[in-house]
Design a protein around this motif. Structure first.
Motif, short mmCIF file in Angstrom:
data_model
loop_
_atom_site.label_atom_id
_atom_site.label_comp_id
_atom_site.label_asym_id
_atom_site.label_seq_id
_atom_site.Cartn_x
_atom_site.Cartn_y
_atom_site.Cartn_z
N ASN A 1 0.82 -1.22 0.00
CA ASN A 1 0.00 0.00 0.00
C ASN A 1 0.85 1.27 0.00
OD1 ASN A 1 -2.53 -1.36 0.13
ND2 ASN A 1 -2.02 -1.89 2.25
N THR A 2 0.39 2.23 -0.76
CA THR A 2 1.09 3.49 -0.93
C THR A 2 1.33 4.21 0.40
OG1 THR A 2 0.15 3.72 -3.10
CG2 THR A 2 0.85 5.75 -2.04
N HIS A 3 2.55 4.71 0.61
CA HIS A 3 2.81 5.45 1.85
C HIS A 3 3.06 6.92 1.62
CE1 HIS A 3 6.93 4.03 0.74
NE2 HIS A 3 7.29 5.23 1.14
N PHE A 4 3.10 7.34 0.34
CA PHE A 4 3.30 8.76 0.08
C PHE A 4 2.87 9.08 -1.34
CE2 PHE A 4 5.56 12.78 -0.47
CZ PHE A 4 5.31 13.36 0.76
N LEU A 5 2.42 10.31 -1.56
CA LEU A 5 2.07 10.76 -2.91
C LEU A 5 2.86 12.02 -3.20
CD1 LEU A 5 -1.76 10.28 -2.57
CD2 LEU A 5 -0.33 9.05 -4.20
N THR A 6 3.47 12.06 -4.37
CA THR A 6 4.25 13.24 -4.69
C THR A 6 4.08 13.61 -6.15
OG1 THR A 6 6.47 14.18 -4.70
CG2 THR A 6 6.30 11.84 -5.11
N ALA A 7 3.99 14.90 -6.41
CA ALA A 7 3.85 15.38 -7.77
C ALA A 7 5.18 15.96 -8.24
CB ALA A 7 2.77 16.44 -7.85
N SER A 8 5.34 16.01 -9.55
CA SER A 8 6.55 16.52 -10.16
C SER A 8 6.45 18.04 -10.26
CB SER A 8 6.61 15.90 -11.55
OG SER A 8 7.87 15.88 -12.03
N ARG A 9 7.30 18.76 -9.52
CA ARG A 9 7.32 20.22 -9.61
C ARG A 9 8.75 20.67 -9.84
NH1 ARG A 9 2.15 21.44 -7.29
NH2 ARG A 9 1.62 19.76 -5.89
N TYR A 10 8.99 21.98 -9.81
CA TYR A 10 10.37 22.42 -9.99
C TYR A 10 10.76 23.44 -8.94
CZ TYR A 10 8.18 26.29 -12.55
OH TYR A 10 7.40 27.35 -12.91
N VAL A 11 12.05 23.45 -8.66
CA VAL A 11 12.57 24.42 -7.70
C VAL A 11 13.37 25.46 -8.48
CG1 VAL A 11 14.74 23.18 -7.20
CG2 VAL A 11 13.75 24.69 -5.48
N PHE A 12 13.31 26.71 -8.05
CA PHE A 12 14.07 27.76 -8.72
C PHE A 12 14.47 28.80 -7.70
CE2 PHE A 12 10.55 30.79 -8.66
CZ PHE A 12 9.45 29.96 -8.57
N LYS A 13 15.42 29.66 -8.13
CA LYS A 13 15.85 30.72 -7.22
C LYS A 13 14.82 31.83 -7.27
CE LYS A 13 20.81 30.30 -6.78
NZ LYS A 13 22.12 30.73 -7.27
N LYS A 14 14.49 32.36 -6.11
CA LYS A 14 13.50 33.43 -6.01
C LYS A 14 13.87 34.57 -6.96
CE LYS A 14 11.68 33.68 -1.73
NZ LYS A 14 11.86 33.95 -0.31
N SER A 15 15.18 34.82 -7.06
CA SER A 15 15.66 35.95 -7.88
C SER A 15 15.38 35.76 -9.37
CB SER A 15 17.16 36.13 -7.65
OG SER A 15 17.82 34.91 -7.89
N SER A 16 15.14 34.53 -9.82
CA SER A 16 14.96 34.33 -11.26
C SER A 16 13.53 34.65 -11.71
CB SER A 16 15.34 32.91 -11.67
OG SER A 16 14.49 31.98 -11.02
N GLY A 17 12.63 34.85 -10.76
CA GLY A 17 11.30 35.34 -11.09
C GLY A 17 10.46 34.47 -11.99
N LEU A 18 10.59 33.18 -11.90
CA LEU A 18 9.74 32.29 -12.68
C LEU A 18 8.38 32.20 -11.99
CD1 LEU A 18 12.28 29.38 -13.19
CD2 LEU A 18 11.70 31.14 -14.84
N LYS A 19 7.31 32.09 -12.80
CA LYS A 19 6.00 31.98 -12.17
C LYS A 19 5.32 30.67 -12.51
CE LYS A 19 4.94 36.81 -11.39
NZ LYS A 19 6.15 37.34 -12.06
N LYS B 1 0.25 14.41 -12.06
CA LYS B 1 -0.62 14.15 -10.92
C LYS B 1 0.25 13.53 -9.83
CE LYS B 1 -4.56 13.17 -13.84
NZ LYS B 1 -4.75 12.17 -14.88
N PRO B 2 -0.23 13.59 -8.57
CA PRO B 2 0.57 12.98 -7.50
C PRO B 2 0.77 11.48 -7.75
CG PRO B 2 -1.15 14.35 -6.60
CD PRO B 2 -1.42 14.25 -8.06
N GLU B 3 2.02 11.04 -7.74
CA GLU B 3 2.33 9.64 -7.98
C GLU B 3 2.65 8.93 -6.68
OE1 GLU B 3 5.43 9.72 -10.95
OE2 GLU B 3 3.87 9.32 -12.44
N PRO B 4 2.29 7.62 -6.60
CA PRO B 4 2.48 6.90 -5.33
C PRO B 4 3.88 6.36 -5.11
CG PRO B 4 1.36 5.50 -6.94
CD PRO B 4 1.59 6.82 -7.61
N TYR B 5 4.34 6.42 -3.87
CA TYR B 5 5.55 5.72 -3.42
C TYR B 5 5.10 4.46 -2.69
CZ TYR B 5 8.87 9.70 -3.78
OH TYR B 5 9.69 10.71 -4.20
#
Lengths: 243, 303
Positions: B124-142, B227-231
Motif C-alpha cells: 500500500n502506498t505510503h506517500f504521494l508526490t507530484a513533479s514540480r520544480y525548484v528555482f531561485k527566487k531571484s529568477s522570477g519564474l511563475k 498528478k501525484p504519484e504513489p511511493y
C-alpha cells in the motif's frame, strides 16, 4: 533468483519518446564514441608535445613536462572532471564563469577535454620511454647529418619511438574509451549513463548492463583490430616492432 | 508381503502429507521462518524516507513503516525473536538485491508504476508526490510557461525527466533539458546557475531546499508536471502469501490513524541529523489513501 528476464525490452518504446530502449543505448554509444575520439586526439597531441619536452636537453622544458605529468596522472579522473566542471567556473570572474556554465553541451566538452588531458599524461610517459629506449647513437647520427633538433625528432627519433610504443598506445586508447564512463558524474549520459537510465525506467537492470557490456566489447574489438592493422602497416622489417 | 508393502505405501503417503502440512509456508515467509531473520533495504540519503542519521543508523518514514511490517511478520509466523538485518541499496542495486533474495523489503522512496510492477510488487502506498520544480527566487519564474527557452535540469532515469520532456514537446517550450547524475548534483546545477530550474518530486525538492545553504532563496513551483504519484515499499513479485501479510500490516497501520502520526513525526517536526523541519502537512489525497489503502500504480486512483 526471482528475476523476470525480458530480452524483448530492447525493442519496446522507451518512456522518453525517442524510439526503443535500444535506440537509447545506441545514442549513448554514439556519445561514448564521440567523446572517446575527441579525448584521444587531445591526448595524442598534448601527450606527444609533453613527451618530447621531457627528453629535450632544456631543463625548463623537462621541468614543465614533469609538472604536467604529475598533475594529470596523480589525481583521480573522477576528481579532475568534478574540478573542471563544478569548481573551475567558480574560480573565474563571474561573467566568464557564467559563460562557461551556460555553454551548450558543457558536459561533453568538459568530459572530452578532461579525459583527454588525463590520458595525455600517460601518453607522454610512454613516448618519453619510447624515445629513451632508442640507442643514443640515433640522436648523434641525426646531429651529424646536419639535422636540427626539430628535424632530428621529426625524421629520426619520433618515427621510431612511436612504432615502439604502438602496442601500449593501443591499450591507452582502450582505456580512453572506458574512462569516458566517468563522465556520467558530470551529467554526460553516454553508454553507461543510458544503461542506468534504462534500468531506472524499466527495472530491467541485467539486460541493460549486459547490452552495455557487449557494446563496449564490440567497440574495443574494433579498436584492437584497427590498431593491429596500423602496426602491421607501419612495421619496418628488422626493427624491434617489425618482423 | 503384499500387506506389508501396502502398509509401507500408506506410511510413505502419510509422511508426505504431514511434510506438506508443515511446509505450507512458501517463498519469503518460509525463508524468514527458516533463517529467523528479515532483511530491509534502506537508502542512505533519501530524507526523510530512509537515510542515515548521525549514528549511521538508517531512520525515516519508510523505515518506521517497515519496522511495523516486521512486527506483523513476527506475529504471523509466531516467532519469539526475529532478527532485522539492514542492507544499503541504491536505485541501481535495489532490483538485483531484491531479485537474488538479499533484501526482503525495500524501504525508501520508490515510485510505484505499471512498468515497474512487471518486475517487482509494491504494498500500500505510503506517500504521494507530484513533479514540480525548484528555482531561485531571484529568477522570477511563475509558471511552467516561464521555462521557455531556459536551461532546466532533472535527474537521469527518473519519471520526472520523462514528464519534463513530454511537457517540453506538448507546450513547445523549447527548453534545454540536461540530465544530472543524481538529485544532489541536479540541485547543485541550480545553486550554481548552470540551470534555472530543477524538476523533481516535490517532497525531494523540499528536503534539498531545507538542507541547502540558504533555504530562503529557493521556491518550489505551484505548477506541477504530473498528478501525484504513489511511493510504495517494494517486495518480490509473485509471493502472494508474503504480500498478503505486508498489505494487511500496512493497511492496519494507515487506517488506525497511526500512519498519520508517523507521517507528522517525519514531515512536521524537526528530523535528525540536522534538525530540519520539512513543514509539509499531509495532503488531502494521502489522507484519503490512508483511509482506504491501495497499492495501485495509477495516479488517477488517488483523488
Amino acid at each position: 533468483m526471482n528475476y523476470n528476464w525480458n530480452w524483448k525490452i530492447f525493442f519496446e518504446p522507451n518512456p522518453m519518446g525517442t524510439g526503443t530502449y535500444l535506440d537509447m543505448l545506441l545514442s549513448g554509444l554514439w556519445l561514448t564514441i564521440k567523446t572517446a575520439l575527441l579525448a584521444w586526439i587531445i591526448a595524442l597531441i598534448f601527450g606527444s608535445i609533453v613527451g618530447v619536452m621531457r627528453t629535450l636537453p632544456s631543463k625548463a622544458a623537462d621541468w614543465f613536462g614533469f609538472c604536467w605529468v604529475e598533475f594529470f596522472r596523480n589525481m583521480p579522473l573522477l576528481v579532475q572532471l568534478f574540478l573542471w566542471f563544478f569548481v573551475l567556473p567558480e574560480l573565474l570572474p563571474k561573467a566568464a564563469g557564467l559563460w562557461l556554465k551556460q555553454l551548450p553541451n558543457a558536459p561533453f566538452w568538459t568530459a572530452a577535454i578532461g579525459v583527454g588531458l588525463f590520458m595525455s599524461a600517460r601518453v607522454a610517459v610512454q613516448l618519453q620511454a619510447g624515445i629513451s629506449s632508442l640507442p643514443r647513437g640515433q640522436k648523434m647520427a641525426a646531429t651529424a647529418l646536419g639535422l636540427t633538433t626539430v628535424q632530428g625528432y621529426r625524421y629520426v627519433l619520433l618515427p621510431m619511438a612511436f612504432r615502439i610504443i604502438l602496442p601500449p598506445l593501443t591499450s591507452e586508447f582502450l582505456n580512453t574509451i572506458k574512462n569516458t564512463a566517468v563522465a556520467i558524474t558530470i551529467g554526460l549520459i553516454e553508454l553507461t549513463g543510458q544503461a542506468r537510465s534504462m534500468q531506472e525506467f524499466s527495472f530491467q537492470v541485467f539486460e541493460a548492463f549486459t547490452a552495455a557490456t557487449i557494446l563496449y566489447l564490440l567497440v574495443n574489438a574494433v579498436v584492437v583490430t584497427a590498431m593491429r592493422f596500423l602496426e602491421r602497416w607501419v612495421a619496418i622489417p628488422g626493427y624491434i616492432s617489425g618482423k | 508381503m503384499k500387506h506389508f508393502r501396502n502398509f509401507g505405501l500408506v506410511l510413505a503417503a502419510s509422511l508426505v502429507a504431514s511434510q506438506a502440512g508443515a511446509e505450507e509456508l512458501t517463498g519469503t515467509l518460509k525463508n524468514i521462518k527458516d533463517t529467523g531473520a528479515i532483511t530491509l533495504g534502506f537508502r542512505d540519503s533519501s530524507i526523510p524516507f530512509s537515510y542515515l542519521d548521525d549514528n549511521q543508523k538508517p531512520v525515516g518514514f519508510a523505515m518506521d513503516i517497515c519496522y511495523k511490517i516486521v512486527d506483523a511478520v513476527k506475529k504471523e509466523l509466531k516467532l519469539d525473536k526475529l532478527e532485522v538485518k539492514l542492507n544499503p541499496v541504491t536505485s541501481a542495486t535495489r532490483i538485483p538485491l531484491m531479485a537474488n533474495g538479499t533484501i526482503d523489503l525495500e524501504c525508501g522512496s520508490t515510485t510505484n508504476n505499471a512498468e515497474r510492477q512487471k518486475q517487482v510488487a509494491f504494498t500500500n502506498t505510503h506517500f504521494l508526490t507530484a513533479s514540480r520544480y525548484v528555482f531561485k527566487k531571484s529568477s522570477g519564474l511563475k509558471s511552467i510557461d516561464d521555462l521557455k527557452g531556459k536551461t532546466v535540469v532533472s535527474t537521469a532515469g527518473t519519471t520526472n525527466i520523462k514528464q519534463l520532456t513530454e511537457a517540453n514537446v506538448a507546450k513547445s517550450l523549447g527548453a534545454n533539458i540536461i540530465p544530472a547524475k543524481d538529485h544532489a548534483e541536479a540541485f547543485l546545477m541550480v545553486e550554481t546557475d548552470r540551470a534555472v530550474a530543477f524538476v523533481m518530486d516535490d517532497i525531494l525538492l523540499a528536503s534539498l531546499v531545507a538542507g541547502s545553504k540558504s533555504p530562503a532563496d529557493y521556491v518550489i513551483s505551484k505548477d506541477a508536471f504530473s498528478k501525484p504519484e504513489p511511493y510504495g515499499i517494494m517486495l518480490r513479485k509473485d509471493d502472494a502469501a508474503f504480500k498478503k501479510v505486508v498489505d494487511a500490516a500496512t493497511a492496519a497501520l494507515y487506517t488506525s490513524g497511526e500512519g498519520e502520526k508517523i507521517y507528522n513525526k517525519w514531515f512536521m517536526e524537526k528530523v535528525p541529523p540536522k534538525s530540519l523541519n520539512l513543514n509539509t502537512p499531509i495532503s488531502a489525497e494521502l489522507k484519503n489513501e490512508f483511509a482506504k489503502p491501495t497499492d495501485s500504480p495509477n495516479p488517477d486512483d488517488y483523488k
